[in-house]
Design an enzyme around this catalytic site. Sequence first.
Site, PDB file in Angstrom:
ATOM      1  N   SER A 109      63.043   7.487  45.556  1.00 27.72           N
ATOM      2  CA  SER A 109      63.672   6.856  46.709  1.00 27.72           C
ATOM      3  C   SER A 109      64.249   5.522  46.279  1.00 27.72           C
ATOM      4  CB  SER A 109      62.650   6.632  47.827  1.00 27.72           C
ATOM      5  OG  SER A 109      63.244   5.990  48.943  1.00 27.72           O
ATOM      6  N   ARG A 361      67.458  13.463  43.797  1.00 28.26           N
ATOM      7  CA  ARG A 361      66.790  14.192  44.877  1.00 28.26           C
ATOM      8  C   ARG A 361      67.740  14.296  46.055  1.00 28.26           C
ATOM      9  NH1 ARG A 361      64.408  17.420  47.683  1.00 28.26           N
ATOM     10  NH2 ARG A 361      62.213  17.409  48.266  1.00 28.26           N
ATOM     11  N   THR A 397      61.748   6.386  54.775  1.00 30.20           N
ATOM     12  CA  THR A 397      60.315   6.370  54.500  1.00 30.20           C
ATOM     13  C   THR A 397      59.518   5.962  55.731  1.00 30.20           C
ATOM     14  OG1 THR A 397      60.750   5.819  52.178  1.00 30.20           O
ATOM     15  CG2 THR A 397      58.529   5.431  52.999  1.00 30.20           C
ATOM     16  N   CYS A 566      75.080  19.819  39.851  1.00 34.04           N
ATOM     17  CA  CYS A 566      73.680  19.777  39.414  1.00 34.04           C
ATOM     18  C   CYS A 566      73.462  18.549  38.520  1.00 34.04           C
ATOM     19  CB  CYS A 566      73.309  21.047  38.662  1.00 34.04           C
ATOM     20  SG  CYS A 566      71.639  20.988  37.968  1.00 34.04           S
ATOM     21  N   CYS A 586      65.427  21.831  35.341  1.00 32.27           N
ATOM     22  CA  CYS A 586      65.438  21.517  36.777  1.00 32.27           C
ATOM     23  C   CYS A 586      64.557  20.315  37.099  1.00 32.27           C
ATOM     24  CB  CYS A 586      64.978  22.734  37.569  1.00 32.27           C
ATOM     25  SG  CYS A 586      64.938  22.470  39.349  1.00 32.27           S
ATOM     26  N   CYS A 589      65.760  18.674  42.558  1.00 36.76           N
ATOM     27  CA  CYS A 589      66.538  17.954  43.570  1.00 36.76           C
ATOM     28  C   CYS A 589      66.856  18.835  44.766  1.00 36.76           C
ATOM     29  CB  CYS A 589      67.815  17.391  42.955  1.00 36.76           C
ATOM     30  SG  CYS A 589      69.086  18.620  42.571  1.00 36.76           S
ATOM     31  N   CYS A 592      71.063  22.875  44.489  1.00 36.23           N
ATOM     32  CA  CYS A 592      71.644  24.203  44.297  1.00 36.23           C
ATOM     33  C   CYS A 592      71.406  25.115  45.489  1.00 36.23           C
ATOM     34  CB  CYS A 592      71.106  24.838  43.018  1.00 36.23           C
ATOM     35  SG  CYS A 592      69.312  24.963  42.949  1.00 36.23           S
TER      36      CYS A 592
END
Length: 617
Positions: A109, A361, A397, A566, A586, A589, A592
């Site tokens: 974050s 992310r 958050t 990606c 990977c 995130c 995809c």
Amino acid sequence: MILQRLAKPLLRWQASKPVVSHAVSRAARSGIFGKQTAFLSTSTPLKSGEEDVMNEPREWMDYDVVIVGAGPAGLSAAIELKKLGTETGKDLSVCVVEKGAEVGAHILSGNVFESRVLNKLIPDWKERGAPIETAVNDDEFLFLTEKHSIRLPHFLLPKELHNEGNCIISLSKLIRWMGEYCEEIGVEVFPGFSADEVLYGPNGEVKGIATKDMGINKDGTPKPTFARGMELRARQTIFAEGCRGSCSEEVIEKFNLRDGKQPQTYGIGIKEVWRVTDEHFKPGLVQHSLGWPLQHSLMDKTYGGSFLYHMGDNLVHVGMVVGLDYQNPYLSPYDEFQRFKTHPAIAQHLEGGERISYGARCLNEAGYEAIPKLTFKGGAIVGCSAGFLNSVKIKGTHTAMESGRRCGERVFHALASLESAPVAETGEINPDEEVLEVTDYESMLYKSWVGEELKVVRNVHQAFHFGLLPGLLHAAFSTFISRGREPWTIDNQKIDSDSTRPASECQKIDYPKPDGVLSFDILTSVALTGTNHEDQPSHLRIKPGMEHVPTDVSFKKFAAPESRFCPARVYEYSEEGQLTINSQNCIHCKCCSIKTPQEFIKWTVPEGAGGPNYETM
């Protein structure tokens, strides 16, 4: 008694370490997996006895509450449940299962943190040494052109963008600290175990989750260390997996929780952490920006912006968020971020510094109008699994934590009101007990400051579909004048993958080569994530019936956008249009599953403890 029953499977789990689900093993034997090409596979037939081993009954444990995901929302729910148990003398057993190798390993974050919810959950967090140290002391908002920047006067910014009283933190560090606090107060926290399957009762109600099987080879056959996952059964199951969580998306679809709501839309957040020299370090500086490189004109429809925060210990957090409703399939969020750092207004902060971390992310952006129904029989959804991000405030958050706290509160009172003794006392769920739907969690959350805050900005993201200038004008109107009471709702019924235009209608983007000083190639960046996926079937699957989409639709019509969006180069195409999925790269995130044409990828959980291992994100 509970810990004694849990010890045997836990020891076997720790010994075997690879974690892959029975669902994956079935898929592998059906020919979905094997080589990491798109849909051609080489699954190996099971030998005599192997199928019996892989289908043996799972061991199980009962809890009052199971929470899926040790993020801000999940841990807040756990703390509130235990806090109320202490206050009332009615203790409930609470289990948190987390797919990251440790609590906080998958947390990424910004983060400029509002402590209002933490103040309620742990009033003495300062005395306990929570990693919240750098107070905001300078707040900038820039509009960037390719070579210049304009700082907007503070009085022109809505109060949502005023950060007085907030702190710059590493959320992954804070979540580690909250996880330790949860263990101190009696929450059973199990990192390294992926929730792979939602368990349902005879009437369709949620009864808990099952963790992933362990020890399956890439070809679907069991390893010598194979161990079945465990069923974690619960009176209430709280899904707190974060944006696009696999179990959360399953229950949203099963119970039609999006009926009457706008579809969720998303952004991809890409972030780096730098350690800079004393000369360029300004602790407490918060800087946000719009414009170049994402927006080149006032009517540009590419949504997104950037951030740069100076934390403690000479650390600078720098990142960019790109709305996944962008149109040009040639756009690469990663490359846009790399060239953003070369802007003079940004490069001056990083000059002479060292990049120490990288990650990405997805996040929810559609806001108030896209929040699904939050409850169903046997459970609820909290945090970013539902989508409480305030896109104007550039924060989620605080709202995620409050949703978890409110859910924990209402679940506690609902279970405590029943005549059945809690699992904390009996060790098992009463089979005759009614399965509840805790509907007042949703109603109370909407009446709280969370509902009020998100309603103010309910139309803002949608307004940017008309262009940068219309979006900014509507944002100003909503935040300064109407406060969300405008008599219209800007509708959106298009998912992000449908926003992509055919490549023939778009202009190719020529990105500069990385210089190795401010900008870097993508695989060098992925190496900083600590990502690891041991030998196992791919967790990235082409949906049944869509085997033709990568070559015939994505490659031919849209020029293979997944090869650009990606942030870990998982998807690559040959010159003939054959897709290769490098699932070992990977970083979880979830992009995809959102932006591939027709959403042809289904993202499933890999083995527990796989994926990135973020420490300062």
